[in-house]
Design an enzyme around this catalytic site. Structure first.
Site: not given
Length: 388
Positions: A32, A284
């Site tokens: 994140d 990601e």
């Protein structure tokens, strides 16, 4: 409501740059904060906005960016104001013109209330996780009115076509990759790999399939130079060779030359991806960076209890595999599924490796095609600076 009904806030004057607040909670070992830090820097450098990045774990952030001082709750790094997100949240903070809550983190109640009190209410963006699924086209950009306050949040979903928010990509990233000096980089890592060797970076979650893979590389007719990152996969590697490994150590066995790298800054990780023939990535941020490196890669998607990650994995494969020959398509899918199921057999690896030249050419085309789309920072900046 439709996209044509998206609300627009008042623009800052030309004398005062637009102010952005990005809120980030550190979950999943830096994924994140990795995305938020890249986004914050790009917005500041390429779009001239004043960015304030709120982070709830500065110690974790400091591993990605050593210039960050974990003990300081207010500092400036790389043109970005870094703030420690503490509880209780300061009540004297004036909300920015644009507010991003990254990956469903929950904004402080006092901050949301202050947003509602402003005459020119901020743009409020919910930056979602990356997805290749078809529903993104219908949900990206949609408004979500607050149930009580005169505020509207908009969903921004990173993705792989023009109906999504796009992918993070600095304006000079592909040029930097094109100019990358791999020979010099390898010399700094302890020597250029043997002629004809396969060079691999290994960044993954814990994975029982590591043992079979290292065993195959150990017995391979081709030399394999494997660079393992200091990450959650390292205990799996140590278990596979029955020996604890630490950053800086090197291990030789048969055709396998394995080296453990220390934790890397983001810029150094980009170089690692550019240097290797094949990159194992996870989550990601490293997936997107592997795409921009234009090299074959294997994605270890974040596992979810309800197996929802398998749907996400298949959705990406449907996009990524377009244009591959049937044999290469089958081999790639089989190995990726095996790796994610922690059952990447020797046979699956051999079939995948046999098609690496075709997959390499295909990945460069895939990268070039995605590079024609607007990047995520530009998509956000354009939406949040549009006039009323």
């Amino acid at each position: 409501m439709t996209r044509s009904m998206l609300a627009r806030s008042t623009m800052p004057s030309a004398q005062h740059p637009q102010r952005w607040d990005i809120f980030c909670t550190v979950v999943d070992n830096y994924g994140d904060i990795g995305v938020c830090w890249r986004l914050a820097r790009q917005l500041a450098v390429e779009h001239g906005v004043a960015v304030r990045l709120w982070v709830d774990d500065l110690a974790a952030f400091a591993r990605l960016c050593p210039a960050v001082a974990p003990a300081l709750t207010l500092q400036a790094v790389g043109g970005v104001e870094i703030r420690g997100w503490q509880q209780p949240f300061p009540e004297d903070i004036t909300p920015a013109d644009v507010v991003i809550e990254a990956f469903a983190c929950e904004l402080p109640e006092s901050y949301v209330a202050a947003m509602a009190q402003l005459e020119a209410r901020p743009r409020w963006i919910n930056l979602e996780y990356l997805s290749a699924e078809a529903w993104v086209a219908d949900c990206h950009g949609l408004p979500s009115p607050h149930p009580r306050l005169p505020l509207t949040k908009h969903f921004f979903i990173p993705g792989f076509d023009e109906k999504s928010a796009g992918l993070l990509r600095e304006h000079d990233l592909l040029a930097r990759h094109a100019a990358f000096d791999a020979d010099r980089w390898w010399a700094d890592q302890g020597g250029t790999p043997a002629e004809g060797a396969l060079t691999v970076s290994l960044f993954a979650y814990e994975n029982r399939a590591v043992g079979a893979l290292l065993g195959e590389w150990r017995n391979s007719a081709q030399q394999v130079r494997c660079l393992v990152t200091d990450s959650r996969v390292l205990p799996s590697v140590s278990a596979a060779i029955a020996r604890p490994l630490a950053p800086g150590e090197r291990y030789h066995d048969g055709a396998l030359d394995l080296q453990v790298l220390p934790f890397m800054r983001q810029e150094d990780y980009d170089d690692l991806l550019a240097a290797c023939d094949l990159n194992f990535v996870r989550g990601e941020d490293s997936l997107v960076r592997a795409i921009w490196a234009g090299k074959p890669f294997v994605w270890h998607i974040y596992p979810q209890d309800d197996d929802a990650h398998r749907v996400k994995l298949d959705a990406f494969l449907e996009r990524y595999c377009v244009g591959l020959s049937p044999a290469a398509d089958d081999a790639l899918r089989a190995f990726w599924h095996g790796w994610n199921a922690e059952n990447a057999t020797v046979e699956r690896w051999q079939a995948f490796a046999a098609h690496l030249p075709e997959i390499a050419a295909h990945t460069r085309i895939f990268c070039d095609r995605l590079a024609q789309l607007p990047d995520l920072a530009k998509t956000l900046a354009d939406f949040c600076s549009a006039p009323v």
